[in-house]
Design a protein around this motif. Structure first.
Motif, mmCIF file in Angstrom:
data_model
loop_
_atom_site.group_PDB
_atom_site.id
_atom_site.type_symbol
_atom_site.label_atom_id
_atom_site.label_comp_id
_atom_site.label_asym_id
_atom_site.label_seq_id
_atom_site.Cartn_x
_atom_site.Cartn_y
_atom_site.Cartn_z
ATOM 1 N N TRP A 1 0.832 -1.208 0.000
ATOM 2 C CA TRP A 1 0.000 0.000 0.000
ATOM 3 C C TRP A 1 0.862 1.250 0.000
ATOM 4 N N ASN A 2 1.941 1.215 0.797
ATOM 5 C CA ASN A 2 2.837 2.373 0.886
ATOM 6 C C ASN A 2 3.458 2.737 -0.453
ATOM 7 N N ALA A 3 3.684 1.725 -1.295
ATOM 8 C CA ALA A 3 4.523 1.921 -2.479
ATOM 9 C C ALA A 3 3.819 2.661 -3.604
ATOM 10 N N GLY A 4 2.473 2.687 -3.567
ATOM 11 C CA GLY A 4 1.793 3.418 -4.623
ATOM 12 C C GLY A 4 0.343 3.018 -4.765
ATOM 13 N N ASP B 1 1.948 -11.806 -1.672
ATOM 14 C CA ASP B 1 2.207 -10.457 -1.171
ATOM 15 C C ASP B 1 0.964 -9.577 -1.351
ATOM 16 N N TYR B 2 -0.166 -10.127 -0.895
ATOM 17 C CA TYR B 2 -1.426 -9.365 -0.862
ATOM 18 C C TYR B 2 -1.296 -8.239 0.148
ATOM 19 N N LEU B 3 -0.551 -8.539 1.198
ATOM 20 C CA LEU B 3 -0.374 -7.605 2.313
ATOM 21 C C LEU B 3 1.122 -7.508 2.596
ATOM 22 N N TYR B 4 1.585 -6.335 2.986
ATOM 23 C CA TYR B 4 2.956 -6.199 3.481
ATOM 24 C C TYR B 4 2.895 -5.894 4.967
ATOM 25 N N GLU B 5 3.830 -6.494 5.691
ATOM 26 C CA GLU B 5 3.759 -6.465 7.150
ATOM 27 C C GLU B 5 4.255 -5.158 7.752
ATOM 28 N N ARG B 6 4.950 -4.354 6.945
ATOM 29 C CA ARG B 6 5.556 -3.180 7.549
ATOM 30 C C ARG B 6 4.500 -2.108 7.848
ATOM 31 N N GLY B 7 4.845 -1.247 8.818
ATOM 32 C CA GLY B 7 3.917 -0.216 9.258
ATOM 33 C C GLY B 7 3.583 0.760 8.134
ATOM 34 N N ILE B 8 2.436 1.405 8.272
ATOM 35 C CA ILE B 8 1.967 2.362 7.271
ATOM 36 C C ILE B 8 2.009 3.754 7.880
ATOM 37 N N PRO C 1 -5.634 11.712 7.845
ATOM 38 C CA PRO C 1 -4.564 11.144 8.672
ATOM 39 C C PRO C 1 -4.616 9.614 8.677
ATOM 40 N N ILE C 2 -3.458 8.983 8.686
ATOM 41 C CA ILE C 2 -3.380 7.529 8.790
ATOM 42 C C ILE C 2 -3.420 7.162 10.272
ATOM 43 N N PRO C 3 -4.310 6.240 10.682
ATOM 44 C CA PRO C 3 -4.408 5.900 12.107
ATOM 45 C C PRO C 3 -3.048 5.495 12.681
ATOM 46 N N ALA C 4 -2.783 5.968 13.902
ATOM 47 C CA ALA C 4 -1.459 5.779 14.509
ATOM 48 C C ALA C 4 -1.112 4.306 14.716
#
Ligand code: FE
Ligand code: CA
Length: 529
Positions: A168-171, A192-199, A211-214
């Motif tokens: 999601w972060n990538a684009g 890789d439907y989902l990536y584990e890293r924080g958003i 705002p993106i939820p904390a």
């Protein structure tokens, strides 16, 4: 809101107490007691925020999916309490839902995050359907799905798209919107439907206007956290469009749990028990959010490999190359070959899945045998000199298992491998044995690039050029985002590399066919279309 009223009346007219009692009876006393005690409070806000989905099409049956989550941006209070909820579903032969073919009710249980997997059978083969859900006053969006053609029967063509890797972060998921417009018979999603890293807003290549939820800032680790990551991803309108357009055949790769994990070995240092618990949470959340026929995981184990047939034209053998594999040799990524790599006991599929694949490929009478899986099966050497520099996370890192795979492919009629993972489009011939550059091709392999992972990318990167220089059996390398559009007929499989010019900053990039290839039935090799 007239259309909603009509919808409600139609749903009410069709709903029946008999169905509800029947389902409650099968759930046992605990749920039945809770159901009879509850006053059926409906969610106070629209619970269909994640859209709907369908998957694993059979000739007479398909799985319909949704999840009730009125507050997808909350970590703890998602707007549902701990009660099971009854959800109605309908499947119709027209997009306006006027001719209902089947309907029923099913349960959304709190222990499954109020997700719904309704297996609808008794359907007619090879035809389009539309479906939706209702709970109380809330009616879901309508999705399109399609059953598989009659088993063993000749069909003139099958249109599928293949995609993978949607950080999601990538684009933006621009490629998903275009893929939805292809109206394929099925979408094959390769991991890789989902990536584990924080958003976080500062790491995102998207324009952030709310705002993106904390709670999304940290890496996924708990069940609740994985669920909230899925909820965030699945609120994306283009991803929803891709689910609403066609049934999905999904399998996972590593990032749904953790980058480069292997079976019960974490991708980086962490206590074994901690990783085990994390894998169990990740598998559970994956099952909850995908339209899978699979039974939900038991602890940290879930059977993902399976077969789907489309008449006598094609059989899809869907693999799981993460759950059962031996650990990668030290270093994980591209590296010069070492003797450790060649240990004959190192496995990619595990013994049971390998046997299942051997048996299925040998027994299949389909014209095309499509192996849908995660990591590159053919040889990709990134060093144009005499030295081999291989990506040891792929089949090249598991040469004994790779040869077992090739031996199985060699028994099959027209094997084609569809692959995800590498965030680049590749078209290559698979030759056996892999180290013999004079060996004849035994299969064609096409790697779907990513939907978004890797950002905008470029047509030909330095790595792509090295790969083309070092691998004469590699026909094409392209680092743009996009997907594969495949048409299978009794004589040909045509593969179009569909790409978008950018995924960062804006979601309006048009799609184009960068290159097309064809595999002729009986040829086992790739040609220019
Ligand atoms: Fe990826
Ligand atoms: Ca991967």
């Amino acid at each position: 809101m007239g259309s909603v009223d009509v919808t409600r009346r139609r749903f009410l007219a069709l709903g029946g107490a008999a169905g509800a009692i029947g389902v409650a009876a099968t759930l046992g006393h605990r749920v039945a007691a809770q159901v009879s005690n509850m006053s059926s409070p409906h969610p106070s806000a629209d619970p269909f925020t994640l859209g709907v989905a369908s998957g694993d099409p059979w000739a007479d049956s398909v799985v319909l999916w949704t999840r009730l989550v009125p507050n997808p941006d909350e970590l703890h209070d998602t707007g549902m309490d701990q009660r099971p909820r009854e959800v109605e579903w309908q499947i119709a032969t027209d997009p306006k839902m006027t001719t209902i073919e089947r309907h029923g009710t099913t349960w959304a249980l709190p222990e499954h995050a109020h997700s719904v997997h309704a297996t609808v059978d008794g359907l007619r083969p090879g035809r389009e359907y539309w479906y939706r859900f209702r709970i109380g006053p809330w009616v879901s969006p309508t999705g399109r799905t399609k059953t598989a053609p009659p088993p063993g029967q000749p069909i003139p063509k099958l249109d599928i798209v293949a995609a993978s890797c949607q950080s999601w972060n990538a684009g933006y998921y621009t490629a998903h919107r275009h893929l939805a417009n292809e109206t394929p018979d099925a979408v094959v999603f390769l991991g890789d439907y989902l990536y584990e890293r924080g958003i976080k807003a500062e790491d995102s290549a998207r324009r952030i206007d709310t705002p993106i939820p904390a709670h999304l800032a940290t890496e996924t680790d708990t069940l609740e956290r994985y669920r909230s990551q899925y909820a965030w991803y699945k609120c994306d309108p283009d991803l929803q469009a891709a689910h609403h357009a066609a049934p999905w055949i999904a399998t996972w790769d590593d990032h749904e749990v953790q980058d480069n994990y292997a079976a019960d070995v974490a991708g980086r240092e962490m206590p074994h028990a901690e990783f085990s618990a994390r894998r169990a949470a990740a598998y559970q959340a994956y099952w909850e959010h995908l339209p899978l026929r699979a039974h939900r995981p038991v602890g940290a184990a879930m059977t993902m490999h399976r077969r789907l047939a489309f008449g006598s034209l094609a059989e899809f053998h869907v693999l799981d190359t993460r759950q059962h594999r031996s650990d990668q040799i030290a270093g994980d990524a591209w590296q010069p070959t070492t003797p450790e790599r060649a240990d004959p006991n190192r496995t990619m599929l595990g013994a049971e899945q390998q046997r299942w694949l051997n048996d299925g490929l040998a027994a299949s009478e389909a014209t095309w045998n499509v192996v849908a899986q995660q990591v590159i099966a053919g040889r990709l050497d990134v060093d144009p000199s005499d030295r081999d520099v291989l990506n040891v996370d792929t089949w090249d890192g598991y040469p004994a298992a790779q040869q077992h795979l090739y031996d199985a492919l060699a028994t099959a009629t027209n094997p084609v491998v569809l692959t995800g993972d590498l965030h680049a489009g590749y078209a290559l011939d698979v030759r056996s044995p892999v180290d013999d550059s004079n060996a004849a091709p035994i299969a064609a392999e096409f790697a779907a690039t990513s939907i978004s992972s890797g950002g905008d990318g470029e047509d030909l990167s330095a790595t792509g050029q090295h790969l083309l220089d070092a691998n004469p059996h590699l026909h094409f390398a392209n680092q743009r985002r996009g997907y594969l559009r495949c048409r299978l007929t009794p004589r040909h499989m045509t593969v179009d590399f569909r790409t978008v010019g950018y995924v960062t900053g804006a979601s309006d990039a048009p799609v184009a066919t960068t290159r097309s290839f064809v595999v002729e039935a009986g040829a086992h090799r790739i040609q220019d279309a």
